[in-house]
Structure formats: C-alpha cells, structure tokens
Design an enzyme around this catalytic site. Structure first.
Site, PDB file in Angstrom:
ATOM      1  N   ASP A  81     -87.485  30.708  17.789  1.00  0.00           N
ATOM      2  CA  ASP A  81     -89.327  30.727  17.169  1.00  0.00           C
ATOM      3  C   ASP A  81     -89.020  31.368  15.611  1.00  0.00           C
ATOM      4  O   ASP A  81     -89.945  30.230  14.906  1.00  0.00           O
ATOM      5  CB  ASP A  81     -89.794  32.638  17.970  1.00  0.00           C
ATOM      6  CG  ASP A  81     -89.854  32.394  19.537  1.00  0.00           C
ATOM      7  OD1 ASP A  81     -89.871  31.350  19.420  1.00  0.00           O
ATOM      8  OD2 ASP A  81     -89.592  33.684  20.094  1.00  0.00           O
ATOM      9  N   ASP A  86     -86.950  36.587  24.595  1.00  0.00           N
ATOM     10  CA  ASP A  86     -86.873  36.967  23.956  1.00  0.00           C
ATOM     11  C   ASP A  86     -85.894  38.183  23.636  1.00  0.00           C
ATOM     12  O   ASP A  86     -86.526  38.922  24.556  1.00  0.00           O
ATOM     13  CB  ASP A  86     -88.656  37.132  23.615  1.00  0.00           C
ATOM     14  CG  ASP A  86     -89.528  35.400  23.090  1.00  0.00           C
ATOM     15  OD1 ASP A  86     -88.976  35.018  22.856  1.00  0.00           O
ATOM     16  OD2 ASP A  86     -90.612  35.730  23.702  1.00  0.00           O
TER      17      ASP A  86
END
Length: 153
Positions: A132, A118
């Site tokens: 995501d 991330d």
C-alpha cells in the site's frame, strides 16, 4: 539500463519486502497486537478482502482482475515514460499491485478471493502494508514529476 528493467527491479524489491513483512507480522502478531509506541503505533494483523480503507469488501475478485490489468499495463508501457524517475515510480506501483495481488491469489480458498494482509497500524490512520505504501509513494512521485515537467514547459 532500460526503463522496464528499472521498474521491474523496483517492483521486485517491493514485492519481496512486502511478502517478508506480511509473513513476519502474521507469525508474530496474529493472536495479539504488539504495541510499539503506546497510543500511536502498533503491529496489528488485519485481513482486507476489499479495496482501500476496507471499502468494496465484496469486490476482491474484481480488484484482483484490475490489479492484473495494472501489472500488465505497466510492464507493457513503462519503456515509454519520459524519465527513469517515472520508471521507478511505476515500479513502486507495480510492486505494490503485485504484492497485494499475491495475497488475493494465495490467501484464499477460491479464485482470487484471498484477503490482503495489513499490519502497520498507526492510531490516526487505517492499517496498511508495504505494498500500500509503495502504491501511494509511487503515485505521489508520478504526480510531482508530472507537475514539475509541466512547470518546466
């Protein structure tokens, strides 16, 4: 163009963008975050072995197996969805699931134990990535499409 083709094209674009941006973020911000807008947004590389918001951190292999099931299910069933919009939304979810699954496959030492990279870090929300975002947007589009279809009937 078939609905499966639409979903696969959208998914491929998502996977390519996701993997390119993750590689870029790891290359430029692994050691230290890069502030874009002070106090609001930065590039911060984190690795999440679990599910959303770093929950279920010991369940990476289970999450990876679920992602494999989702990928197979979407590819098998997408031709049956009612519209091209739904096919595109499923393509977003497919691409997001595949993008994060790639991390679980290639960013670990054992079987499906890699952590998802991330990197997009708004100060007001947990860090996330393109995959995501694609899953979230695809889900919202499917929900809106279902609601609007129900309203028309």
């Amino acid at each position: 163009m078939s609905k499966r083709t639409i979903a696969v094209i959208v998914a491929t674009i998502v996977v390519v963008l996701d993997q390119i941006t993750k590689a870029w973020a790891v290359a430029v911000a692994s050691e230290e975050p890069i502030t874009i807008v002070d106090g609001w947004f930065q590039i911060l590389v984190t690795r999440n072995p679990g599910a959303s918001f770093s929950s279920f951190t010991d369940g990476g292999q289970i999450i990876a197996l679920l992602a494999i099931g989702i990928v197979i299910g979407i590819v098998a069933l997408v031709d049956r969805v009612p519209s091209n919009l739904d096919a595109g939304a499923f393509g977003l979810i497919l691409g997001g699931a595949a993008g994060n699954l790639i991390d679980r496959i290639v960013r670990g030492d054992g079987f499906l134990d890699g952590a998802v990279v991330d990197w997009f870090d708004p100060s007001f929300f947990p860090t996330f990535n393109i995959a995501d975002s694609a899953i979230t947007v695809g889900t919202v589009v499917l929900l809106l499409s279902a609601f609007l279809t129900h309203e028309r009937e």
